[in-house]
Scaffold this active site. Structure first.
Site, PDB file in Angstrom:
ATOM      1  N   SER A 140     -11.569   0.770  -6.289  1.00 32.34           N
ATOM      2  CA  SER A 140     -11.174   1.263  -7.616  1.00 32.34           C
ATOM      3  C   SER A 140     -12.306   1.354  -8.628  1.00 32.34           C
ATOM      4  O   SER A 140     -12.171   0.917  -9.783  1.00 32.34           O
ATOM      5  CB  SER A 140     -10.037   0.406  -8.196  1.00 32.34           C
ATOM      6  OG  SER A 140      -8.946   0.480  -7.353  1.00 32.34           O
ATOM      7  N   GLU A 143      -6.611   9.936 -15.085  1.00 35.33           N
ATOM      8  CA  GLU A 143      -6.875  10.203 -13.658  1.00 35.33           C
ATOM      9  C   GLU A 143      -5.989  11.339 -13.143  1.00 35.33           C
ATOM     10  O   GLU A 143      -6.452  12.246 -12.454  1.00 35.33           O
ATOM     11  CB  GLU A 143      -6.611   8.915 -12.868  1.00 35.33           C
ATOM     12  CG  GLU A 143      -6.849   9.021 -11.395  1.00 35.33           C
ATOM     13  CD  GLU A 143      -8.201   8.484 -10.940  1.00 35.33           C
ATOM     14  OE1 GLU A 143      -8.726   7.540 -11.562  1.00 35.33           O
ATOM     15  OE2 GLU A 143      -8.734   9.019  -9.968  1.00 35.33           O
ATOM     16  N   ASP A 190      -4.189   0.634  -9.659  1.00 34.12           N
ATOM     17  CA  ASP A 190      -5.595   0.301  -9.907  1.00 34.12           C
ATOM     18  C   ASP A 190      -5.871   0.112 -11.395  1.00 34.12           C
ATOM     19  O   ASP A 190      -6.531  -0.846 -11.808  1.00 34.12           O
ATOM     20  CB  ASP A 190      -6.504   1.394  -9.348  1.00 34.12           C
ATOM     21  CG  ASP A 190      -6.214   1.677  -7.878  1.00 34.12           C
ATOM     22  OD1 ASP A 190      -5.503   0.869  -7.258  1.00 34.12           O
ATOM     23  OD2 ASP A 190      -6.694   2.699  -7.368  1.00 34.12           O
ATOM     24  N   GLU A 233       0.837  -1.214   0.000  1.00 28.07           N
ATOM     25  CA  GLU A 233       0.000   0.000   0.000  1.00 28.07           C
ATOM     26  C   GLU A 233       0.863   1.252   0.000  1.00 28.07           C
ATOM     27  O   GLU A 233       1.823   1.359   0.780  1.00 28.07           O
ATOM     28  CB  GLU A 233      -0.904  -0.032   1.232  1.00 28.07           C
ATOM     29  CG  GLU A 233      -2.348   0.245   0.943  1.00 28.07           C
ATOM     30  CD  GLU A 233      -3.004  -0.734  -0.029  1.00 28.07           C
ATOM     31  OE1 GLU A 233      -3.055  -0.439  -1.233  1.00 28.07           O
ATOM     32  OE2 GLU A 233      -3.476  -1.781   0.436  1.00 28.07           O
ATOM     33  N   HIS A 234       0.509   2.192  -0.892  1.00 25.81           N
ATOM     34  CA  HIS A 234       1.247   3.457  -1.073  1.00 25.81           C
ATOM     35  C   HIS A 234       2.696   3.192  -1.482  1.00 25.81           C
ATOM     36  O   HIS A 234       3.594   3.952  -1.140  1.00 25.81           O
ATOM     37  CB  HIS A 234       1.170   4.335   0.182  1.00 25.81           C
ATOM     38  CG  HIS A 234      -0.184   4.966   0.344  1.00 25.81           C
ATOM     39  ND1 HIS A 234      -0.464   6.245  -0.051  1.00 25.81           N
ATOM     40  CD2 HIS A 234      -1.336   4.449   0.811  1.00 25.81           C
ATOM     41  CE1 HIS A 234      -1.745   6.509   0.196  1.00 25.81           C
ATOM     42  NE2 HIS A 234      -2.296   5.435   0.721  1.00 25.81           N
ATOM     43  N   THR A 235       2.893   2.120  -2.189  1.00 23.37           N
ATOM     44  CA  THR A 235       4.210   1.809  -2.738  1.00 23.37           C
ATOM     45  C   THR A 235       4.250   2.063  -4.242  1.00 23.37           C
ATOM     46  O   THR A 235       5.333   2.178  -4.810  1.00 23.37           O
ATOM     47  CB  THR A 235       4.557   0.326  -2.484  1.00 23.37           C
ATOM     48  OG1 THR A 235       3.397  -0.447  -2.828  1.00 23.37           O
ATOM     49  CG2 THR A 235       4.909   0.076  -1.043  1.00 23.37           C
ATOM     50  N   ASP A 236       3.077   2.155  -4.885  1.00 23.24           N
ATOM     51  CA  ASP A 236       3.100   2.240  -6.363  1.00 23.24           C
ATOM     52  C   ASP A 236       3.743   3.536  -6.847  1.00 23.24           C
ATOM     53  O   ASP A 236       4.592   3.528  -7.736  1.00 23.24           O
ATOM     54  CB  ASP A 236       1.724   1.986  -7.000  1.00 23.24           C
ATOM     55  CG  ASP A 236       0.608   2.922  -6.567  1.00 23.24           C
ATOM     56  OD1 ASP A 236       0.819   3.756  -5.650  1.00 23.24           O
ATOM     57  OD2 ASP A 236      -0.494   2.821  -7.150  1.00 23.24           O
TER      58      ASP A 236
END
Ligand code: GLA
Length: 384
Positions: free
Chosen positions: A125, A159, A171, A33-36
């Site tokens: 998503s 986005e 996503d 999570e929050h790594t992309d």
């Protein structure tokens, strides 16, 4: 998922012509999570909630988009599509059209009907599903095939640039490239990926805290800025650190005293989450479900304590799952500050698990949660 034939019938009723039909799924992230946006690793799976798109050509020069969920239509001349967002659901399909047009694809006059069952604002998503369904439908109408990773990049640009949400690639990538019965370990640096089968006897139980999540919200934006601040300070010492993906726990120990405390905590989450995610993929591939569950648990604690991306309800939902029979691992999934928990559960226990978790959560919070037993599903595809 709703019967695509119904969408086709509605489309035909409104626009008096047959349509091509496409689907693009929502997703659940098992870990990472929050790594992309730090060019790290994520391990999502596409789920059996999706956006369906029916598309047909028009002869009157118009682009007409109808959202079944809102019973609302918008129309524009195909040669004068909006160039900026309006703060409306149509920003998502129009953003995709703007990006495709910018890439040289001429958007032809068309009718597009959209219908989706990805719960809105639940961190599953829904927006990526709309973007990827729109892009797949338009490219299908144009007869153009592009590789899934490239499709994901175009939808991410819609986005970021049109809708104005500063999210990463996860996503859109999984919605475009998911595979039935598999999770996907994605390297967000080069978009290479590895599929990991989800064992036949494991269910994805998705539990909605009913606390609204939004990537456009202040929480997501602030966290991303904190991550980037920590990265910039480390890069001053080691220029090869372009993103937190390149940093190690040793870097944080060496230079952490220069990083504001909150940014340091966020960075510690991201650096350790990357390690957990790669280890989790290894565990899943080896069939080590105990190891996978432990990593999911550690990931939740890190997300909650270091990243402070959870909320009281999600922490409660995760805690209440711990001693229920059949649980393999539970954590908050998605962008944070609300949304859903993902619970990997032995399939034979899934229904009883869902019922017990619902009852416990209701008693603890007074909130009636929506709980779904989902399957890992295929990414975007044509239906007919
Ligand atoms: C949201 C964003 C993703 C990712 C997650 C957090 O889902 O859209 O890009 O950053 O949050 O892992």
């Amino acid at each position: 998922m709703k019967d695509p034939a119904a969408l086709h019938t509605w489309h035909k009723g409104r626009y008096h012509t047959s349509a091509q039909l496409y689907a693009a799924p929502g997703r659940v992230n098992l870990i990472g999570e929050h790594t992309d946006y730090a060019e790290g690793f994520v391990m999502p799976a596409a789920i059996d909630f999706a956006t369906l798109a029916a598309i047909s050509p028009r002869a009157d020069g118009q682009v007409v988009i109808y959202a079944e969920n809102f019973a609302e239509e918008v129309a524009f001349p195909a040669d004068a599509l909006p160039a900026v967002r309006a703060g409306h659901w149509s920003d998502y399909p129009l953003g995709v059209m703007a990006v495709l047009a910018g890439e040289g694809y001429e958007i032809p006059p068309l009718s597009l009907s959209l219908w989706g069952d990805v719960p809105l604002g639940s961190g599953l998503s829904s927006s990526a599903a709309v973007e990827v369904a729109t892009a797949t439908a338009i490219l299908g109408l144009l007869g153009v095939g592009i590789p899934g990773p490239q499709l994901a990049r175009l939808c991410l640009r819609a986005e970021n640039e049109f809708v104005g949400a500063n999210c990463g690639i996860m996503d859109q990538f999984i919605s475009a490239n998911g595979k039935a019965d598999h999770a996907l370990l994605l390297d967000c640096r080069d978009l290479s990926f590895r599929l990991a089968p989800i064992p036949e006897d494991v269910a994805l139980v998705i539990a909605n805290t009913m606390v609204k999540h939004s990537v456009a919200g202040a929480g997501y934006t602030t966290r991303r800025a904190e991550v980037e601040q920590a990265c910039a300070i480390l890069a001053a010492h080691r220029p090869e650190i372009k993103f937190l993906r390149d940093a190690t726990v040793a870097d944080l120990e060496a230079w952490g005293h220069e990083i504001p405390p909150n940014s340091l905590k966020r960075a510690r989450h991201v650096v350790t989450e990357n390690m957990r995610t790669v280890a989790a993929a290894g565990a899943l591939l080896r069939g080590d479900l105990t190891g996978l569950g432990r990593l999911m648990h550690e990931a939740h604690l890190s997300y909650s304590r270091d990243f402070e991306g959870s909320c009281a309800e999600a922490d409660t939902m995760v805690a209440l799952a711990q001693d229920l029979p059949g649980l393999i691992g539970a954590r908050l999934t998605g962008g944070g500050f609300g949304g859903c928990t993902i619970n990997l559960v032995e399939k034979d226990y899934a229904a009883a698990f869902a019922a017990a978790l619902r009852e416990r959560y209701r008693q603890a919070t007074g909130i009636n949660p929506e709980i779904h037993i989902c399957h890992a599903s295929a990414g975007a595809h044509q239906i007919v």
